[in-house]
Design an enzyme around this catalytic site. Sequence first.
Site, PDB file in Angstrom:
ATOM      1  N   VAL A  89       0.607  -1.286   0.067  1.00 35.53           N
ATOM      2  CA  VAL A  89       0.405   0.255   0.228  1.00 35.53           C
ATOM      3  C   VAL A  89       1.226   1.450   0.568  1.00 35.53           C
ATOM      4  O   VAL A  89       0.550   2.197  -0.705  1.00 35.53           O
ATOM      5  CB  VAL A  89      -1.099   0.123   1.112  1.00 35.53           C
ATOM      6  CG1 VAL A  89      -1.483   1.333   1.527  1.00 35.53           C
ATOM      7  CG2 VAL A  89      -1.977  -1.249   1.172  1.00 35.53           C
TER       8      VAL A  89
ATOM      9  N   THR B 188       0.912   0.581   7.479  1.00 38.15           N
ATOM     10  CA  THR B 188       1.898  -0.907   8.177  1.00 38.15           C
ATOM     11  C   THR B 188       0.382  -1.484   8.890  1.00 38.15           C
ATOM     12  O   THR B 188      -0.886  -1.292   8.908  1.00 38.15           O
ATOM     13  CB  THR B 188       2.424  -0.766   9.343  1.00 38.15           C
ATOM     14  OG1 THR B 188       1.867   0.069  10.405  1.00 38.15           O
ATOM     15  CG2 THR B 188       2.928   0.449   8.677  1.00 38.15           C
TER      16      THR B 188
ATOM     17  N   LYS C 287      -6.321  -1.237  10.990  1.00 38.09           N
ATOM     18  CA  LYS C 287      -7.402  -1.363  11.852  1.00 38.09           C
ATOM     19  C   LYS C 287      -6.731  -1.759  13.370  1.00 38.09           C
ATOM     20  O   LYS C 287      -7.681  -0.695  13.910  1.00 38.09           O
ATOM     21  CB  LYS C 287      -8.139  -2.106  11.361  1.00 38.09           C
ATOM     22  CG  LYS C 287      -8.204  -2.521   9.961  1.00 38.09           C
ATOM     23  CD  LYS C 287      -8.391  -3.970   9.357  1.00 38.09           C
ATOM     24  CE  LYS C 287      -8.460  -4.256   7.992  1.00 38.09           C
ATOM     25  NZ  LYS C 287      -7.064  -5.048   7.124  1.00 38.09           N
TER      26      LYS C 287
ATOM     27  N   VAL D 232     -12.275  -0.426   6.174  1.00 37.92           N
ATOM     28  CA  VAL D 232     -13.099  -1.268   5.795  1.00 37.92           C
ATOM     29  C   VAL D 232     -13.394  -1.466   4.592  1.00 37.92           C
ATOM     30  O   VAL D 232     -13.704  -0.371   3.716  1.00 37.92           O
ATOM     31  CB  VAL D 232     -14.591  -1.419   6.650  1.00 37.92           C
ATOM     32  CG1 VAL D 232     -15.774  -2.624   6.315  1.00 37.92           C
ATOM     33  CG2 VAL D 232     -14.297  -1.017   8.420  1.00 37.92           C
TER      34      VAL D 232
ATOM     35  N   ALA E 255     -11.741  -1.365   2.015  1.00 36.61           N
ATOM     36  CA  ALA E 255     -10.462  -0.293   1.400  1.00 36.61           C
ATOM     37  C   ALA E 255     -10.564   0.619   0.281  1.00 36.61           C
ATOM     38  O   ALA E 255     -11.290   1.247   1.081  1.00 36.61           O
ATOM     39  CB  ALA E 255      -9.536  -1.679  -0.103  1.00 36.61           C
TER      40      ALA E 255
ATOM     41  N   LEU F 104     -13.750   1.231  -1.188  1.00 35.40           N
ATOM     42  CA  LEU F 104     -15.351   1.358  -1.115  1.00 35.40           C
ATOM     43  C   LEU F 104     -16.090   2.113  -0.028  1.00 35.40           C
ATOM     44  O   LEU F 104     -15.067   2.515   1.029  1.00 35.40           O
ATOM     45  CB  LEU F 104     -15.620   0.171  -1.302  1.00 35.40           C
ATOM     46  CG  LEU F 104     -14.812  -1.403  -2.025  1.00 35.40           C
ATOM     47  CD1 LEU F 104     -16.201  -2.176  -1.615  1.00 35.40           C
ATOM     48  CD2 LEU F 104     -15.763  -0.594  -3.016  1.00 35.40           C
TER      49      LEU F 104
ATOM     50  N   GLY G 289      -0.632  -9.445  -2.635  1.00 29.09           N
ATOM     51  CA  GLY G 289      -1.136  -7.916  -2.239  1.00 29.09           C
ATOM     52  C   GLY G 289      -2.129  -8.519  -1.457  1.00 29.09           C
ATOM     53  O   GLY G 289      -2.833  -6.764  -1.446  1.00 29.09           O
TER      54      GLY G 289
ATOM     55  N   LYS H 207     -12.876  -5.643  10.646  1.00 30.06           N
ATOM     56  CA  LYS H 207     -13.596  -4.214  10.647  1.00 30.06           C
ATOM     57  C   LYS H 207     -15.634  -4.258  11.260  1.00 30.06           C
ATOM     58  O   LYS H 207     -15.509  -3.600  10.559  1.00 30.06           O
ATOM     59  CB  LYS H 207     -13.961  -4.399   8.846  1.00 30.06           C
ATOM     60  CG  LYS H 207     -12.488  -4.856   8.393  1.00 30.06           C
ATOM     61  CD  LYS H 207     -12.911  -5.898   6.826  1.00 30.06           C
ATOM     62  CE  LYS H 207     -10.967  -5.652   6.402  1.00 30.06           C
ATOM     63  NZ  LYS H 207     -11.287  -6.452   5.444  1.00 30.06           N
TER      64      LYS H 207
ATOM     65  N   GLY I  81      -6.285  -4.933  -2.636  1.00 21.47           N
ATOM     66  CA  GLY I  81      -5.367  -4.445  -3.441  1.00 21.47           C
ATOM     67  C   GLY I  81      -5.253  -3.362  -3.291  1.00 21.47           C
ATOM     68  O   GLY I  81      -5.244  -2.698  -2.927  1.00 21.47           O
TER      69      GLY I  81
HETATM   70  N1  LIG Z   1      -3.472  -4.998   0.599  1.00 19.17           N
HETATM   71  C1  LIG Z   1      -4.393  -4.424   0.755  1.00 19.17           C
HETATM   72  O1  LIG Z   1      -5.057  -5.060  -0.257  1.00 19.17           O
HETATM   73  C2  LIG Z   1      -5.123  -3.469   1.746  1.00 19.17           C
HETATM   74  C3  LIG Z   1      -4.377  -3.537   2.749  1.00 19.17           C
HETATM   75  N2  LIG Z   1      -4.863  -2.809   3.948  1.00 19.17           N
HETATM   76  C4  LIG Z   1      -3.892  -2.759   5.798  1.00 19.17           C
HETATM   77  O2  LIG Z   1      -2.584  -1.689   5.172  1.00 19.17           O
HETATM   78  C5  LIG Z   1      -1.787  -2.153   5.574  1.00 19.17           C
HETATM   79  C6  LIG Z   1      -0.884  -2.263   4.982  1.00 19.17           C
HETATM   80  O3  LIG Z   1      -0.603  -3.668   4.075  1.00 19.17           O
HETATM   81  P1  LIG Z   1      -0.142  -4.300   2.957  1.00 19.17           P
HETATM   82  O4  LIG Z   1       0.468  -3.053   2.302  1.00 19.17           O
HETATM   83  O5  LIG Z   1      -0.343  -5.267   2.231  1.00 19.17           O
HETATM   84  O6  LIG Z   1       1.147  -4.674   3.951  1.00 19.17           O
HETATM   85  P2  LIG Z   1       2.586  -4.577   3.713  1.00 19.17           P
HETATM   86  O7  LIG Z   1       3.484  -6.108   4.542  1.00 19.17           O
HETATM   87  O8  LIG Z   1       2.668  -5.062   2.254  1.00 19.17           O
HETATM   88  O9  LIG Z   1       3.501  -3.625   3.864  1.00 19.17           O
HETATM   89  C7  LIG Z   1       3.682  -2.902   5.272  1.00 19.17           C
HETATM   90  C8  LIG Z   1       4.394  -2.289   5.694  1.00 19.17           C
HETATM   91  O10 LIG Z   1       4.995  -1.663   7.122  1.00 19.17           O
HETATM   92  C9  LIG Z   1       6.101  -1.664   7.649  1.00 19.17           C
HETATM   93  N3  LIG Z   1       6.377  -1.879   8.662  1.00 19.17           N
HETATM   94  C10 LIG Z   1       6.278  -2.701   9.821  1.00 19.17           C
HETATM   95  N4  LIG Z   1       6.172  -2.800  11.255  1.00 19.17           N
HETATM   96  C11 LIG Z   1       6.319  -1.246  10.968  1.00 19.17           C
HETATM   97  C12 LIG Z   1       6.367  -0.127  11.916  1.00 19.17           C
HETATM   98  N5  LIG Z   1       6.395  -0.858  13.766  1.00 19.17           N
HETATM   99  N6  LIG Z   1       7.129   1.088  11.720  1.00 19.17           N
HETATM  100  C13 LIG Z   1       7.026   0.918  10.301  1.00 19.17           C
HETATM  101  N7  LIG Z   1       6.364   0.593   9.664  1.00 19.17           N
HETATM  102  C14 LIG Z   1       6.265  -0.688   9.801  1.00 19.17           C
HETATM  103  C15 LIG Z   1       6.390  -3.221   6.727  1.00 19.17           C
HETATM  104  O11 LIG Z   1       8.276  -2.257   6.915  1.00 19.17           O
HETATM  105  P3  LIG Z   1       9.444  -3.964   7.074  1.00 19.17           P
HETATM  106  O12 LIG Z   1       9.451  -4.646   5.488  1.00 19.17           O
HETATM  107  O13 LIG Z   1      10.242  -3.237   7.504  1.00 19.17           O
HETATM  108  O14 LIG Z   1       8.828  -5.150   7.776  1.00 19.17           O
HETATM  109  C16 LIG Z   1       6.268  -2.647   5.152  1.00 19.17           C
HETATM  110  O15 LIG Z   1       7.095  -1.934   4.562  1.00 19.17           O
HETATM  111  C17 LIG Z   1      -2.246  -3.024   6.462  1.00 19.17           C
HETATM  112  O16 LIG Z   1      -2.773  -2.686   7.727  1.00 19.17           O
HETATM  113  C18 LIG Z   1      -3.534  -3.557   6.076  1.00 19.17           C
HETATM  114  O17 LIG Z   1      -4.307  -4.293   7.205  1.00 19.17           O
HETATM  115  C19 LIG Z   1      -6.356  -1.835   4.269  1.00 19.17           C
HETATM  116  C20 LIG Z   1      -6.611  -2.140   3.256  1.00 19.17           C
HETATM  117  C21 LIG Z   1      -6.387  -3.107   1.990  1.00 19.17           C
HETATM  118  N1  LIG Z   2      -6.486  -8.682   4.473  1.00 16.27           N
HETATM  119  C1  LIG Z   2      -7.955  -7.491   3.788  1.00 16.27           C
HETATM  120  C2  LIG Z   2      -6.912  -6.511   2.818  1.00 16.27           C
HETATM  121  C3  LIG Z   2      -7.875  -5.704   3.481  1.00 16.27           C
HETATM  122  O1  LIG Z   2      -8.383  -4.508   4.433  1.00 16.27           O
HETATM  123  C4  LIG Z   2      -8.497  -8.693   3.094  1.00 16.27           C
HETATM  124  O2  LIG Z   2      -8.363  -9.307   2.210  1.00 16.27           O
HETATM  125  O3  LIG Z   2      -9.923  -7.647   2.964  1.00 16.27           O
END
Ligand SMILES: NC(=O)C1=CN([C@@H]2O[C@H](COP(=O)(O)OP(=O)(O)OC[C@H]3O[C@@H](n4cnc5c(N)ncnc54)[C@H](OP(=O)(O)O)[C@@H]3O)[C@@H](O)[C@H]2O)C=CC1
Ligand SMILES: N[C@@H](CC=O)C(=O)O
Length: 368
Positions: A16, A95, A119, A149, A151, A153, A205, A223, A339
């Site tokens: 993200v 994160t 969340k 909740v 993404a 939407l 992802g 959620k 996504g």
């Molecule tokens: N992917 C999706 O479709 C959706 C995701 N989300 C939410 O978005 C968030 C991120 O998801 P996503 O991008 O897929 O996850 P990723 O695992 O791809 O990325 C997570 C990132 O957070 C970093 N990180 C972890 N802990 C910390 C910390 N304490 N301080 C700073 N950085 C930190 C990680 O670093 P490192 O690489 O060093 O571990 C990494 O860069 C989640 O909370 C998820 O629920 C919400 C809706 C949809």
């Molecule tokens: N892992 C979550 C990502 C969005 O919150 C999902 O699959 O819905």
Amino acid sequence: MSALRINIVLFGIGNVGSTLINQVIESQKFFLEKRNIELRFPIITNSTLAFFEKGGIKNQWEANFAQSAIPFRIEDIIEYVQEQQLENLIAVDATASSDIVKNYIPLIQNGFDIVSANKKANTLHTDFYKELRRNLKKFDKSFLYETNVGAGLPVVQTIKELHFSGEEITKIRGVFSGSVSYIFNRFSSEELPFSKILAEAEKTGLTEPDSREDLSGNDVARKLLILAREIEQQVEFSDITISSLLLPNLNEDNSKAEYSVNKQLFDKPFHIAKITQADNHVLRYVGEFDIKSKQLEVKLISVPKSSALGQLKGADNLIEIYTKSYGELPIVIQGAGAGKQVTARGVLTDILKVAETIKIKEAVWLSL
Ligand SMILES: NC(=O)C1=CN([C@@H]2O[C@H](COP(=O)(O)OP(=O)(O)OC[C@H]3O[C@@H](n4cnc5c(N)ncnc54)[C@H](OP(=O)(O)O)[C@@H]3O)[C@@H](O)[C@H]2O)C=CC1
Ligand SMILES: N[C@@H](CC=O)C(=O)O
């Protein structure tokens, strides 16, 4: 009039976070021309390292991060923005960390608005939930989290506005997990092992950084809890009845490495669940919140293929909101519920909303 410069401190540069940076870089000119807003990222971090660039990161940010990022503490970030006199600060949490959430209140107290895809802050104990909101009010700061909740939407916003208008919401139900939706949509229509589709959902992802968060039902439960709290229901995570998809021999008790290499253990039980359904039925993982009985539940069900839930495709969410005015026919919100592109765009929308609020506050101050 000169553009309003917004300084974003981005925590998390995974799926993200990195997509968000690239979307901002791509649309920079559009924001300047159409919104008179300039978005900069003077600090970006992963879990251990931060990259500082006062003027904001540029196209080659990944190489710069790899070369020059340094270990950081939250105090370093606060000190840096103060020293550099950076204004209009937004901390973006991309994160899934529980630790980072502890920094929200200090960040707010030091001038940051918050936008979060994470969340955790909204699903800790009510005491923290209220304390966070007390600080937001005291320091006149915003906290937006539409992507918590569905993404990209408009789910949180819709629930919030219905409640704001005095509408009585009676039930919220549907498919809330984009990744589990993707898994079951493919598992129902293709002859592939569950573990193979799970691996693809992780690679794209769609899942949480640890997909056990999705399969345990915790992500869906979070959620439901977030929406319940939007309509001022006093509920805790522990009040939710969750039927996990994890196995007695493959769950949170295993190490991440054990979990990673043993995912084929899912194949047999899910194959049995698939072939023992009634004819023309498919599996769906749903969440339901019945407001009157205060029952929150996450469970696996088997539904006719021809039903609305049975026809879901891709990583779709389908969320039904039942209210007094709408009666038996719910408001339905449907579309990709996970996504990186849709989620980053949702985060970006929240950032722009906060920027517009900052603009209005500035205009009021200037007129005094
Ligand atoms: N992917 C999706 O479709 C959706 C995701 N989300 C939410 O978005 C968030 C991120 O998801 P996503 O991008 O897929 O996850 P990723 O695992 O791809 O990325 C997570 C990132 O957070 C970093 N990180 C972890 N802990 C910390 C910390 N304490 N301080 C700073 N950085 C930190 C990680 O670093 P490192 O690489 O060093 O571990 C990494 O860069 C989640 O909370 C998820 O629920 C919400 C809706 C949809
Ligand atoms: N892992 C979550 C990502 C969005 O919150 C999902 O699959 O819905």
